[in-house]
Design an enzyme around this catalytic site. Structure first.
Site, PDB file in Angstrom:
ATOM      1  CE  LYS A   1      13.882 -44.763  27.013  1.00 53.47           C
ATOM      2  NZ  LYS A   1      13.251 -44.218  25.768  1.00 53.47           N
TER       3      LYS A   1
HETATM    4  O1  G3P Z   1      10.523 -43.833  24.158  1.00 55.91           O
HETATM    5  C1  G3P Z   1       9.008 -45.022  24.521  1.00 55.91           C
HETATM    6  C2  G3P Z   1       7.772 -45.398  24.884  1.00 55.91           C
HETATM    7  O2  G3P Z   1       7.845 -44.186  25.207  1.00 55.91           O
HETATM    8  C3  G3P Z   1       8.018 -45.311  23.352  1.00 55.91           C
HETATM    9  O3  G3P Z   1       6.339 -45.117  23.069  1.00 55.91           O
HETATM   10  O4  G3P Z   1       4.204 -45.116  21.380  1.00 55.91           O
HETATM   11  O5  G3P Z   1       6.544 -46.202  20.923  1.00 55.91           O
HETATM   12  O6  G3P Z   1       5.349 -47.203  22.893  1.00 55.91           O
HETATM   13  P1  G3P Z   1       5.521 -46.192  21.361  1.00 55.91           P
END
Ligand code: G3P
Length: 214
Positions: free
Chosen positions: A83
């Site tokens: 990633k």
């Molecule tokens: O892993 C990346 C993403 O899914 C993060 O989500 O909830 O932290 O905006 P969030």
């Protein structure tokens, strides 16, 4: 559509995997930090639970540093996907990694222009963050529609991995738009099962059945 779980929590991954519908896992530095475990050991545990793409994020922001981390992470298991943040140095690294057939997931995508760059660099996945866009009064799912259209127009192989999902409607909308993958926090996976009419209906069936005294 593929279902990934967006967590580094082993119990949640095991529980979600037990439903038989889990295709992969995504992690990020914040999720890993929450678990307080050694990153490499954690990845070693995850690859044993889920036989599918497991995203592991680099924390370097320069080309050489990203590549160094990527090669180390890729050695852990064949299913590890690197990633990489959507910055110039990241996109350069993605191009190099894709030429070496190392799969990448380009993260922190907030625009269609950024998604176009990731596809041209040969990323295996693009991760647009829908919830974080909604948080700043911008329609996150509109971005998914744009990216799916652009990728179809040019037959890009990069898969659209909807990230930062907050609720089941994000998942349903992503499926209607034809996104390839949804990565969901554990609570969203759980919520996909729920409907009050299912609970009420089942209770009624079972109580009627009891009356038959069979
Ligand atoms: O892993 C990346 C993403 O899914 C993060 O989500 O909830 O932290 O905006 P969030």
């Amino acid at each position: 559509m593929k279902f990934f779980i967006d967590t580094a929590n082993i119990d949640q991954i095991k529980e979600a995997a037990s439903y038989g519908l889990l295709d992969g896992v995504t992690t990020n530095p914040s999720l890993v930090a929450k678990e307080g475990k050694n990153f490499r050991e954690l990845l070693g545990e995850i690859v044993k639970i889920v036989d599918g793409p497991i995203s592991a994020e680099v924390v370097s922001t320069d080309y050489e540093g990203i590549l160094k981390e990527a090669y180390e992470l890729a050695k852990i298991h064949k299913n590890i996907v690197i990633k990489v943040p959507l910055i110039k140095e990241g996109i350069k690294a993605v191009k190099t990694l894709s030429e070496k057939e190392i799969k990448t997931n380009v993260t922190l995508c907030f625009s269609a222009a950024q998604a176009l760059l990731a596809a041209k660099a040969g990323a295996a996945y693009i991760s647009p963050f829908v919830g974080r866009l909604d948080d700043v009064s911008t329609n996150g799912m509109e971005l998914i529609k744009q990216i799916v259209t652009i990728y179809r127009n040019y037959n890009f192989k990069t898969e659209v991995l909807v990230a930062s999902i907050r609720h089941p409607l994000h998942v349903v909308d992503a499926a209607i738009m034809g996104a390839d993958v949804c990565t969901m926090p554990f609570d969203v996976i759980e919520k996909l099962f729920n409907h009050p009419l299912t609970d009420i209906g089942l209770e009624k069936f079972l109580s009627d059945w009891k009356k038959l005294n069979q």
